[in-house]
Design a protein around this motif. Structure first.
Motif, PDB file in Angstrom:
ATOM      1  N   PHE A 192       0.806  -1.657  -0.074  1.00 33.87           N
ATOM      2  CA  PHE A 192      -0.012  -0.343  -0.048  1.00 33.87           C
ATOM      3  C   PHE A 192       0.959   1.078   0.154  1.00 33.87           C
ATOM      4  O   PHE A 192       0.776   1.595  -0.772  1.00 33.87           O
ATOM      5  N   LEU A 193       1.989   1.355   0.956  1.00 32.31           N
ATOM      6  CA  LEU A 193       2.758   2.347   1.136  1.00 32.31           C
ATOM      7  C   LEU A 193       3.708   2.576  -0.440  1.00 32.31           C
ATOM      8  O   LEU A 193       3.651   3.630  -0.902  1.00 32.31           O
ATOM      9  N   ALA A 194       4.172   1.378  -1.154  1.00 36.04           N
ATOM     10  CA  ALA A 194       4.542   1.512  -2.367  1.00 36.04           C
ATOM     11  C   ALA A 194       3.892   2.378  -3.449  1.00 36.04           C
ATOM     12  O   ALA A 194       3.843   3.087  -4.050  1.00 36.04           O
ATOM     13  N   ASN A 195       2.627   1.375  -3.324  1.00 39.11           N
ATOM     14  CA  ASN A 195       0.686   2.495  -3.957  1.00 39.11           C
ATOM     15  C   ASN A 195       0.813   3.751  -4.134  1.00 39.11           C
ATOM     16  O   ASN A 195       0.924   4.354  -4.752  1.00 39.11           O
ATOM     17  N   ILE A 196       0.713   4.509  -2.901  1.00 40.47           N
ATOM     18  CA  ILE A 196       0.314   5.503  -2.546  1.00 40.47           C
ATOM     19  C   ILE A 196       1.618   6.784  -2.219  1.00 40.47           C
ATOM     20  O   ILE A 196       1.216   7.765  -1.376  1.00 40.47           O
ATOM     21  N   ARG A 197       3.179   6.332  -2.076  1.00 43.20           N
ATOM     22  CA  ARG A 197       4.061   7.084  -1.102  1.00 43.20           C
ATOM     23  C   ARG A 197       4.015   8.422  -2.469  1.00 43.20           C
ATOM     24  O   ARG A 197       4.046   9.823  -1.591  1.00 43.20           O
ATOM     25  N   SER A 198       4.066   8.548  -3.740  1.00 43.93           N
ATOM     26  CA  SER A 198       3.867   9.409  -4.344  1.00 43.93           C
ATOM     27  C   SER A 198       2.595  10.393  -4.167  1.00 43.93           C
ATOM     28  O   SER A 198       1.378   9.611  -4.431  1.00 43.93           O
ATOM     29  N   GLU A 199       2.862  11.835  -3.855  1.00 47.58           N
ATOM     30  CA  GLU A 199       1.807  12.862  -3.467  1.00 47.58           C
ATOM     31  C   GLU A 199       0.809  12.558  -4.655  1.00 47.58           C
ATOM     32  O   GLU A 199      -0.605  13.121  -4.417  1.00 47.58           O
ATOM     33  N   THR A 200       1.089  12.589  -6.396  1.00 50.69           N
ATOM     34  CA  THR A 200       0.354  12.055  -7.466  1.00 50.69           C
ATOM     35  C   THR A 200      -0.353  11.257  -7.353  1.00 50.69           C
ATOM     36  O   THR A 200      -2.112  11.375  -6.972  1.00 50.69           O
ATOM     37  N   THR A 201      -0.257   9.871  -7.148  1.00 48.38           N
ATOM     38  CA  THR A 201      -0.993   8.492  -7.136  1.00 48.38           C
ATOM     39  C   THR A 201      -1.567   8.692  -5.662  1.00 48.38           C
ATOM     40  O   THR A 201      -2.848   8.557  -6.182  1.00 48.38           O
ATOM     41  N   TRP A 202      -1.224   9.138  -4.603  1.00 52.11           N
ATOM     42  CA  TRP A 202      -1.782   9.271  -3.684  1.00 52.11           C
ATOM     43  C   TRP A 202      -4.043  10.311  -3.311  1.00 52.11           C
ATOM     44  O   TRP A 202      -4.654  10.000  -3.985  1.00 52.11           O
ATOM     45  N   SER A 203      -2.885  11.868  -4.450  1.00 50.68           N
ATOM     46  CA  SER A 203      -4.355  12.076  -4.714  1.00 50.68           C
ATOM     47  C   SER A 203      -5.028  11.663  -5.539  1.00 50.68           C
ATOM     48  O   SER A 203      -6.938  12.073  -5.476  1.00 50.68           O
ATOM     49  N   LYS A 204      -4.548  10.756  -6.885  1.00 51.08           N
ATOM     50  CA  LYS A 204      -5.548  10.231  -7.300  1.00 51.08           C
ATOM     51  C   LYS A 204      -6.682   9.413  -7.562  1.00 51.08           C
ATOM     52  O   LYS A 204      -7.344   8.899  -7.254  1.00 51.08           O
ATOM     53  N   THR A 205      -5.506   8.889  -5.787  1.00 50.96           N
ATOM     54  CA  THR A 205      -6.478   7.571  -4.670  1.00 50.96           C
ATOM     55  C   THR A 205      -7.705   7.941  -4.207  1.00 50.96           C
ATOM     56  O   THR A 205      -8.948   7.724  -4.645  1.00 50.96           O
ATOM     57  N   LYS A 206      -7.474   9.158  -3.734  1.00 55.57           N
ATOM     58  CA  LYS A 206      -8.474   9.419  -2.405  1.00 55.57           C
ATOM     59  C   LYS A 206      -9.195  10.095  -3.846  1.00 55.57           C
ATOM     60  O   LYS A 206     -10.506  10.253  -3.302  1.00 55.57           O
ATOM     61  N   GLU A 207      -8.914  10.790  -4.783  1.00 53.76           N
ATOM     62  CA  GLU A 207     -10.322  11.738  -6.193  1.00 53.76           C
ATOM     63  C   GLU A 207     -10.579  10.476  -6.191  1.00 53.76           C
ATOM     64  O   GLU A 207     -12.299  10.268  -6.662  1.00 53.76           O
ATOM     65  N   VAL A 208     -10.410   9.090  -7.117  1.00 53.42           N
ATOM     66  CA  VAL A 208     -11.820   7.808  -6.780  1.00 53.42           C
ATOM     67  C   VAL A 208     -12.165   8.016  -5.842  1.00 53.42           C
ATOM     68  O   VAL A 208     -13.249   7.764  -6.274  1.00 53.42           O
ATOM     69  N   ALA A 209     -11.701   7.441  -4.500  1.00 58.21           N
ATOM     70  CA  ALA A 209     -12.984   7.088  -3.554  1.00 58.21           C
ATOM     71  C   ALA A 209     -13.282   8.267  -3.070  1.00 58.21           C
ATOM     72  O   ALA A 209     -14.542   7.131  -2.852  1.00 58.21           O
ATOM     73  N   LYS A 210     -13.168   9.672  -3.428  1.00 56.05           N
ATOM     74  CA  LYS A 210     -14.444  10.225  -3.162  1.00 56.05           C
ATOM     75  C   LYS A 210     -16.004  10.361  -4.062  1.00 56.05           C
ATOM     76  O   LYS A 210     -17.012   9.718  -4.125  1.00 56.05           O
ATOM     77  N   LYS A 211     -15.162   9.897  -6.087  1.00 54.39           N
ATOM     78  CA  LYS A 211     -16.187   9.852  -6.716  1.00 54.39           C
ATOM     79  C   LYS A 211     -17.296   8.048  -6.776  1.00 54.39           C
ATOM     80  O   LYS A 211     -17.727   7.976  -6.933  1.00 54.39           O
ATOM     81  N   VAL A 212     -16.671   7.205  -6.120  1.00 55.04           N
ATOM     82  CA  VAL A 212     -17.028   6.142  -5.398  1.00 55.04           C
ATOM     83  C   VAL A 212     -17.992   6.346  -4.537  1.00 55.04           C
ATOM     84  O   VAL A 212     -18.358   5.198  -4.374  1.00 55.04           O
ATOM     85  N   GLY A 213     -17.446   7.302  -3.703  1.00 49.43           N
ATOM     86  CA  GLY A 213     -18.167   7.077  -2.712  1.00 49.43           C
ATOM     87  C   GLY A 213     -17.659   6.652  -0.641  1.00 49.43           C
ATOM     88  O   GLY A 213     -18.351   5.952  -0.033  1.00 49.43           O
ATOM     89  N   SER A 214     -16.213   6.357  -1.166  1.00 46.11           N
ATOM     90  CA  SER A 214     -15.953   4.948  -0.095  1.00 46.11           C
ATOM     91  C   SER A 214     -14.418   5.584   0.205  1.00 46.11           C
ATOM     92  O   SER A 214     -13.625   5.176  -0.625  1.00 46.11           O
ATOM     93  N   SER A 215     -13.783   5.167   1.425  1.00 47.62           N
ATOM     94  CA  SER A 215     -13.018   5.319   1.876  1.00 47.62           C
ATOM     95  C   SER A 215     -12.333   3.745   2.519  1.00 47.62           C
ATOM     96  O   SER A 215     -11.476   4.317   3.766  1.00 47.62           O
ATOM     97  N   SER A 216     -12.900   3.618   2.948  1.00 43.17           N
ATOM     98  CA  SER A 216     -12.809   1.855   3.737  1.00 43.17           C
ATOM     99  C   SER A 216     -11.292   1.737   3.304  1.00 43.17           C
ATOM    100  O   SER A 216     -11.157   1.737   2.218  1.00 43.17           O
ATOM    101  N   LEU A 217     -10.699   1.167   3.998  1.00 43.59           N
ATOM    102  CA  LEU A 217      -9.092   0.916   4.025  1.00 43.59           C
ATOM    103  C   LEU A 217      -9.225  -0.381   2.786  1.00 43.59           C
ATOM    104  O   LEU A 217      -7.917  -0.209   1.784  1.00 43.59           O
ATOM    105  N   THR A 218     -10.447  -1.365   2.998  1.00 48.17           N
ATOM    106  CA  THR A 218     -10.231  -2.255   1.686  1.00 48.17           C
ATOM    107  C   THR A 218     -10.817  -1.624   0.732  1.00 48.17           C
ATOM    108  O   THR A 218      -9.946  -1.565  -0.748  1.00 48.17           O
ATOM    109  N   VAL A 219     -11.428  -1.017   0.015  1.00 53.29           N
ATOM    110  CA  VAL A 219     -11.163  -0.013  -0.925  1.00 53.29           C
ATOM    111  C   VAL A 219     -10.072   1.292  -1.035  1.00 53.29           C
ATOM    112  O   VAL A 219      -9.104   1.082  -2.293  1.00 53.29           O
ATOM    113  N   LEU A 220      -9.479   1.494  -0.428  1.00 54.32           N
ATOM    114  CA  LEU A 220      -8.638   2.452  -0.825  1.00 54.32           C
ATOM    115  C   LEU A 220      -7.141   1.710  -0.940  1.00 54.32           C
ATOM    116  O   LEU A 220      -6.910   1.908  -2.123  1.00 54.32           O
ATOM    117  N   LEU A 221      -6.657   0.631  -0.800  1.00 50.50           N
ATOM    118  CA  LEU A 221      -5.476  -1.048  -1.583  1.00 50.50           C
ATOM    119  C   LEU A 221      -6.015  -0.497  -2.685  1.00 50.50           C
ATOM    120  O   LEU A 221      -5.288  -0.843  -3.614  1.00 50.50           O
TER     121      LEU A 221
END
Length: 142
Positions: free
Chosen positions: A96-125
């Protein structure tokens, strides 16, 4: 006539919800603190990267990381405790850390989570892995 005084002591009730940034900060902070496999790290500590969070917030999110299998502890029984003895990050946490270390990737991850309406840990992974897969495909021209 008797005079009765009743005192009600109310502990402040704080309703916490999962903060993805706090999860990321905890994992990144711990990654830098655990030197040897099995080294005991008492956690959380409100300093450095985590100084912006209150202790109850850090305890809640650390507990969520443990319950989700991202952190390995010496003790699974933590009822009523606000500190934990962390042994190591799990392979899932490292991925998970390897995937989200970059601020760009992390921002995109949060953006997608917001669009799908879920930010559970399972979904974020899953989203983080998907974002990285999409970046790989883009760079490979697929």
């Amino acid at each position: 006539t008797p005079f009765y005084v009743l005192f009600f002591f109310c502990k402040e009730v704080v309703i916490l919800k999962l903060d993805p940034d706090c999860i990321r900060d905890i994992l990144m902070d711990l990654e830098g603190k655990i030197q040897d496999v099995g080294e005991l790290v008492t956690y959380p500590k409100e300093s450095g990267l985590l100084g912006k969070y209150q202790r109850n917030v850090l305890s809640y999110h650390t507990r969520q990381c443990i319950l989700s299998g991202l952190l390995l502890t010496y003790r699974d029984d933590f009822d009523g405790q606000d500190s934990f003895h962390i042994k190591d990050l799990s392979p899932s946490a490292h991925e998970f850390l390897a995937n989200i270390r970059s601020e760009t990737t992390w921002s995109k991850t949060k953006e997608v989570a917001k669009k799908v309406g879920s930010s559970s840990l399972t979904v974020l992974l899953k989203i983080a892995a998907g974002v990285v897969t999409n970046l790989i495909n883009t760079h490979l021209g697929s």
